[in-house]
Design an enzyme around this catalytic site. Structure first.
Site, PDB file in Angstrom:
ATOM      1  N   GLU A 100       0.792  -1.233   0.000  1.00  0.00           N
ATOM      2  CA  GLU A 100       0.000   0.000   0.000  1.00  0.00           C
ATOM      3  C   GLU A 100       0.827   1.288   0.000  1.00  0.00           C
ATOM      4  OE1 GLU A 100      -2.852  -0.294   3.195  1.00  0.00           O
ATOM      5  OE2 GLU A 100      -3.970  -1.856   2.167  1.00  0.00           O
ATOM      6  N   GLU A 155      -5.112  -8.559   0.667  1.00  0.00           N
ATOM      7  CA  GLU A 155      -5.836  -8.243   1.908  1.00  0.00           C
ATOM      8  C   GLU A 155      -7.314  -8.064   1.580  1.00  0.00           C
ATOM      9  OE1 GLU A 155      -4.650  -4.792   4.177  1.00  0.00           O
ATOM     10  OE2 GLU A 155      -2.526  -5.346   4.062  1.00  0.00           O
TER      11      GLU A 155
HETATM   12  O1  IFM Z   1      -4.583  -2.733   8.981  1.00  0.00           O
HETATM   13  C1  IFM Z   1      -4.517  -2.313   7.669  1.00  0.00           C
HETATM   14  C2  IFM Z   1      -3.288  -2.857   6.975  1.00  0.00           C
HETATM   15  O2  IFM Z   1      -2.123  -2.558   7.653  1.00  0.00           O
HETATM   16  C3  IFM Z   1      -3.179  -2.268   5.601  1.00  0.00           C
HETATM   17  N1  IFM Z   1      -4.404  -2.457   4.872  1.00  0.00           N
HETATM   18  C4  IFM Z   1      -5.654  -2.119   5.498  1.00  0.00           C
HETATM   19  C5  IFM Z   1      -5.725  -2.747   6.886  1.00  0.00           C
HETATM   20  C6  IFM Z   1      -7.051  -2.339   7.561  1.00  0.00           C
HETATM   21  O3  IFM Z   1      -7.132  -0.969   7.665  1.00  0.00           O
END
Ligand code: IFM
Length: 452
Positions: free
Chosen positions: A163, A357
């Site tokens: 990210e 994710e």
């Molecule tokens: O916790 C975060 C993660 O570190 C990065 N992506 C989104 C998740 C939820 O906000």
């Protein structure tokens, strides 16, 4: 039909969010360690200093994964645990920790997927300018070389960055993540370019120094877009919206700016025009370096916007109705994003996809019966995974899914107020309790998604 036979059913975590032991055994400080100590930066002053104490409890956490039938675990390495000042001397205890974690995973039959960078820049490198310093490309290369030499005999899958939208945008443009800077817009474009060069360099370094045939990818994020109807013009409107570049103030929350250079070898034309006055020098050699062949494309996907083609021939976002379903973080629940997101990304980048994710935060607590019932999370996962399955059935090459997250953990500026885990963490005692959703996920894995 359905998911591929060897589909990687996984869970994901990140070092700073779970490890704790922030100053133990020679670990150096990182920007989150320092940021969290400042008043008013995080919810109620929460820090990741202890977090889930995973540094000491990793064996228990691996055993939990085994019990849940998890096939793959995506975790990040803490750069400053391995190299306390970011470059130079390795920290033997840090090296040992990841060695033991990897061995424990392999013993449990769980495939490790390593993320090199999940936001925790060593503080000493921040003091030298962090991602704004062109040397950051070399710092990251040195760190990556160490990781390759230490662990690639047993780890075959790597993601470079998690990210960049957040660790540049939220951190240095909007300022609510570490290091908490409202940077000049031009600086953030320069940082982004360095990050992309660091990505390309890391891919080369991994391939050069790895001790096995490693597979490498990338794990950006963003909102997805999905069409209001099956009409071709609405589908086109959603596709256009997904890859458009944003206004300057929020430029980093974007797919194309971060992924086109990596996957296609060029920044989007629209952005090159729109951001012209802010851009650093971008050379042909830079673009060649950034555009290293990848084995797969990762994307973190949580939600999306509904889009239709307006009567003026331009895409328009459809306003959500009042009372639209949302998670405890107030994120909209939009399962369609797990159909259209991977589909559009596969069309454009033509690489096998991992959902690196996806998951939800809920107001979980321990019920009188001692269990943690989280029907909203089960419903969320069921709806989203059904869409992903449909996407796979319609021809997108989806290799795996990493549920965020294994454990409740430190949710950055919102601290421990949010719970994303399929395993509950009772922070005062550090006791873990598998939530109903954990058992549901186990069943889903066992059935390879046939229960969805
Ligand atoms: O916790 C975060 C993660 O570190 C990065 N992506 C989104 C998740 C939820 O906000």
């Amino acid at each position: 039909m359905g998911f591929q036979k060897d589909f990687k059913w996984g869970v994901a975590t990140a070092a700073y969010q779970i490890e704790g032991a922030f100053q133990e055994d020679g670990k150096g400080l990182n920007i989150w360690d320092v940021f969290c100590r400042e008043k008013g930066r995080t919810f109620d002053g929460h820090t990741g200093e202890i977090a889930c104490d995973h540094y000491h409890r990793f064996r228990e956490d691996v055993a939990l994964m085994k019990e849940l039938g998890i096939k793959a675990y995506r975790f990040s390495i803490s750069w400053s645990r391995l190299l306390p000042t970011g470059t130079g001397k390795l920290n033997p205890a840090g090296v040992k920790f990841y060695n033991e974690l990897i061995d424990a995973l392999l013993d449990a039959g769980i495939e490790p997927f390593v993320t090199l960078y999940h936001w925790d820049l060593p503080y000493d490198l921040y003091k030298k300018g962090g991602w704004l310093n062109p040397e950051s490309v070399n710092w990251f290369a040195e760190y990556t070389k160490n990781v390759a030499e230490l662990y690639s005999d047993r780890v075959s899958n790597f993601f470079t960055f998690n990210e960049p939208q957040c660790f540049i945008g939220n951190a240095c443009l909007r300022g609510f993540h570490a290091p908490g800077v409202h940077g000049m817009v031009r600086d953030t474009f320069e940082m982004a370019h360095n990050v992309l060069k660091a990505h390309g360099t890391a891919v080369k370094v991994l391939r050069e120094y790895a001790k096995s045939d490693v597979k490498v990818g990338y794990a950006p994020t963003c909102n997805m877009s999905y069409p209001d109807s099956d009409k071709p013009e609405d589908i086109e409107a959603a596709r256009m919206t997904l890859f458009e570049v944003k206004e300057t103030e929020d430029w980093a929350w974007n797919v194309a700016w971060w992924s086109d250079p990596v996957m296609l070898g060029s920044y989007p034309e629209e952005g090159l025009k729109k951001y012209r006055e802010y851009l650093p020098e971008i050379t042909k050699d830079d673009m060649k370096l950034i555009n290293q062949p990848l084995d797969f494309y990762g994307q973190n996907i949580y939600n999306g916007v509904r889009v239709r083609m307006g009567s003026d021939g331009k895409p328009e976002v459809v306003k959500r109705y009042e009372g639209f379903p949302k998670t405890s973080l107030n994120w909209p629940v939009t399962p369609e994003c797990l159909y259209w997101g991977p589909r559009f990304l596969y069309e454009r980048y033509k690489k096998p996809i991992y959902i690196t994710e996806n998951g939800t935060s809920c107001h979980d607590d321990i019920s009188l019966d001692g269990k943690v019932h989280d029907p909203n999370r089960i419903d969320f996962l069921n709806r989203y995974l059904r869409e992903l399955k449909k996407c796979a059935e319609d021809g997108t090459d989806i290799r795996g899914y990493f549920l965020w997250s294994l454990l409740d953990n430190f949710e950055w500026h919102t601290g421990y107020a949010e719970r994303f885990g399929i395993v509950y963490v009772d922070y005062p005692s550090q006791r873990r309790i598998i939530k109903d959703s954990g058992y549901w996920y186990r069943q889903t894995i066992q059935e390879n998604g046939e229960n969805l």
